[in-house]
Scaffold this motif. Structure first.
Motif, PDB file in Angstrom:
ATOM      1  N   UNK A 222       0.684  -4.783   8.372  1.00 45.38           N
ATOM      2  CA  UNK A 222       1.849  -4.932   9.233  1.00 45.38           C
ATOM      3  C   UNK A 222       1.666  -6.095  10.194  1.00 45.38           C
ATOM      4  N   UNK A 223       0.463  -6.248  10.733  1.00 39.61           N
ATOM      5  CA  UNK A 223       0.205  -7.349  11.667  1.00 39.61           C
ATOM      6  C   UNK A 223       0.340  -8.703  10.966  1.00 39.61           C
ATOM      7  N   UNK A 224       0.034  -8.738   9.667  1.00 41.42           N
ATOM      8  CA  UNK A 224       0.119  -9.990   8.918  1.00 41.42           C
ATOM      9  C   UNK A 224       1.549 -10.313   8.509  1.00 41.42           C
ATOM     10  N   UNK A 225       2.423  -9.317   8.582  1.00 44.21           N
ATOM     11  CA  UNK A 225       3.817  -9.538   8.216  1.00 44.21           C
ATOM     12  C   UNK A 225       4.166  -9.047   6.827  1.00 44.21           C
ATOM     13  N   UNK A 226       3.211  -8.402   6.141  1.00 43.62           N
ATOM     14  CA  UNK A 226       3.472  -7.859   4.811  1.00 43.62           C
ATOM     15  C   UNK A 226       4.049  -6.451   4.923  1.00 43.62           C
ATOM     16  N   UNK A 227       4.732  -6.031   3.872  1.00 48.70           N
ATOM     17  CA  UNK A 227       5.310  -4.694   3.849  1.00 48.70           C
ATOM     18  C   UNK A 227       4.309  -3.754   3.194  1.00 48.70           C
ATOM     19  N   UNK A 228       3.704  -2.838   3.934  1.00 46.77           N
ATOM     20  CA  UNK A 228       2.685  -1.969   3.343  1.00 46.77           C
ATOM     21  C   UNK A 228       3.221  -1.011   2.294  1.00 46.77           C
ATOM     22  N   UNK A 229       4.550  -0.892   2.191  1.00 43.58           N
ATOM     23  CA  UNK A 229       5.119   0.077   1.252  1.00 43.58           C
ATOM     24  C   UNK A 229       5.267  -0.471  -0.165  1.00 43.58           C
ATOM     25  N   UNK A 230       5.260  -1.794  -0.328  1.00 40.97           N
ATOM     26  CA  UNK A 230       5.541  -2.395  -1.642  1.00 40.97           C
ATOM     27  C   UNK A 230       4.244  -2.919  -2.248  1.00 40.97           C
ATOM     28  N   UNK A 231       3.725  -2.158  -3.210  1.00 37.78           N
ATOM     29  CA  UNK A 231       2.439  -2.508  -3.783  1.00 37.78           C
ATOM     30  C   UNK A 231       2.548  -3.086  -5.180  1.00 37.78           C
ATOM     31  N   UNK A 232       1.396  -3.356  -5.760  1.00 38.59           N
ATOM     32  CA  UNK A 232       1.308  -3.919  -7.102  1.00 38.59           C
ATOM     33  C   UNK A 232       0.669  -2.919  -8.068  1.00 38.59           C
ATOM     34  N   UNK A 233      -0.483  -2.386  -7.697  1.00 43.12           N
ATOM     35  CA  UNK A 233      -1.118  -1.329  -8.485  1.00 43.12           C
ATOM     36  C   UNK A 233      -0.368  -0.013  -8.304  1.00 43.12           C
ATOM     37  N   UNK A 234      -0.104   0.330  -7.050  1.00 45.61           N
ATOM     38  CA  UNK A 234       0.668   1.532  -6.735  1.00 45.61           C
ATOM     39  C   UNK A 234       2.137   1.134  -6.617  1.00 45.61           C
ATOM     40  N   UNK A 235       2.954   1.613  -7.552  1.00 38.72           N
ATOM     41  CA  UNK A 235       4.352   1.221  -7.588  1.00 38.72           C
ATOM     42  C   UNK A 235       5.163   1.983  -6.549  1.00 38.72           C
ATOM     43  N   UNK A 236       6.397   1.554  -6.368  1.00 39.61           N
ATOM     44  CA  UNK A 236       7.251   2.114  -5.319  1.00 39.61           C
ATOM     45  C   UNK A 236       7.448   3.617  -5.502  1.00 39.61           C
ATOM     46  N   UNK A 237       7.307   4.319  -4.413  1.00 39.75           N
ATOM     47  CA  UNK A 237       7.599   5.742  -4.365  1.00 39.75           C
ATOM     48  C   UNK A 237       7.984   6.060  -2.921  1.00 39.75           C
TER      49      UNK A 237
END
Length: 342
Positions: A222-237
């Motif tokens: 979050x501090x870096x500005x990325x969205x912690x909810x949208x992953x690559x290995x772990x898909x959206x849920x």
């Protein structure tokens, strides 16, 4: 580079946190027991029945200080954070890349590469330090198996195959995890992962520490500005922090190693845990404080970051990896370098 600060863990039931000037005041039974300047903190984690004034929550939001609420046993409930920071272009790029399954597989291979390599390092280190007190042959075979899995994580492996490799690695690693426990074997043992609730003391420690690591990884993203909810290995849920879970993979062995240290050094005993009638295991307050103190101290250890070749406190590695991921997504790096312990 973000300055390494402390996390305030509040475990005393009935405690109330309030804003007093530029400080966080911790009140217990109406008396102020602790005051900490906000600028010295990078997060507040409240366990169980701990209250916070709305003025403090608003103040923390303005200062980009995340306040997390967990159950008394360490299960994540909610967090309060200020306005989303960071670059919208970076987030849009993250979303576009996450929709690309080939790119997602590439990222997944990096995360799993870090996890498996660090698991192997933990096994090899334990054999080196305590080879005469454990089944070194079984642990060594497991480490060799992980080496084979690392070689199989080559280019072009699709996402599902990467997930399969991750599963194989976890099975091999945890199949010998019990051998790494060399003290109080009657009270501390490991047969398999169990959670919600953990069914033995080792799983209780692992689950609690994974929660702490998750808090730190998510805050760093979050501090870096990325969205912690949208992953690559772990898909959206819904409700799942996919990217935080992705990046956490390479840090899980950190929690495993701390768990083993607390047990093998005798810092925790069977009497520090409570077993419910249903078989669930939880820590007593004293044990939880021992674990939190050890985790905080571990984050103060200064290590050499293998990619940047720069010494920094371990607690900064979460932010460094998030920053490297952001740079990769922006196109400033040719690849994401996972955190691999030397």
């Amino acid at each position: 580079m973000k300055k390494h600060l402390n996390t305030l863990f509040v475990t005393t039931q009935g405690a109330y946190l309030a804003k007093e000037g530029e400080t966080v005041a911790v009140r217990i039974e109406g008396k102020v027991r602790l005051r900490l300047p906000v600028h010295t903190l990078d997060g507040i984690v409240c366990f169980g029945n701990v209250g916070c004034s709305p003025f403090l929550l608003g103040f923390c939001g303005e200062r980009n200080l995340t306040v997390s609420f967990l159950t008394e046993y360490g299960r994540f409930l909610a967090r309060v954070q200020g306005p989303v920071s960071g670059n919208v272009i970076l987030r849009r790029e993250q979303y576009r890349r996450a929709d690309d399954l080939d790119f997602s597989a590439r990222m997944a291979r990096a995360f799993i590469n870090g996890k498996v390599a660090n698991c192997r390092a933990l096994l090899n280190r334990t054999v080196r330090d305590h080879g005469d007190r454990l089944d070194s042959e079984a642990v060594g075979d497991a480490a060799n198996h992980l080496t084979g899995l690392l070689k199989s994580l080559g280019r072009g492996r699709p996402l599902e195959e990467v997930r399969g490799t991750e599963g194989d690695g976890a099975h091999v690693y945890f199949s010998v995890f019990d051998h790494l426990i060399i003290r109080n074997k009657e009270d501390f043992f490991f047969h398999r992962r169990s959670r919600r609730p953990p069914l033995d003391r080792v799983n209780c420690l692992l689950s609690f520490l994974y929660t702490l690591v998750m808090h730190d990884v998510r805050s760093a993203l979050e501090c870096t500005g990325l969205d912690p909810a949208v992953g690559f290995l772990h898909r959206d849920r819904p409700g799942r922090s996919g990217l935080a879970l992705d990046m956490m993979e390479e840090f899980r062995p950190l929690a495993d190693r701390l768990t083993l240290s607390l047990i093998n050094r005798g810092q925790l005993q069977a009497k520090d845990f409570v077993v419910s009638e249903g078989g669930g295991v939880r820590m007593k307050d004293k044990a939880r404080k021992t674990l939190l103190t050890a985790y905080q101290e571990r984050k103060q250890d200064v290590l050499l970051h293998p990619f940047l070749e720069e010494k920094m406190p371990l607690g900064l590695f979460f932010h460094t990896q998030a920053l490297l991921l952001a740079r990769f997504l922006r196109g400033d790096l040719d690849g994401y370098p996972p955190m691999i312990w030397r």
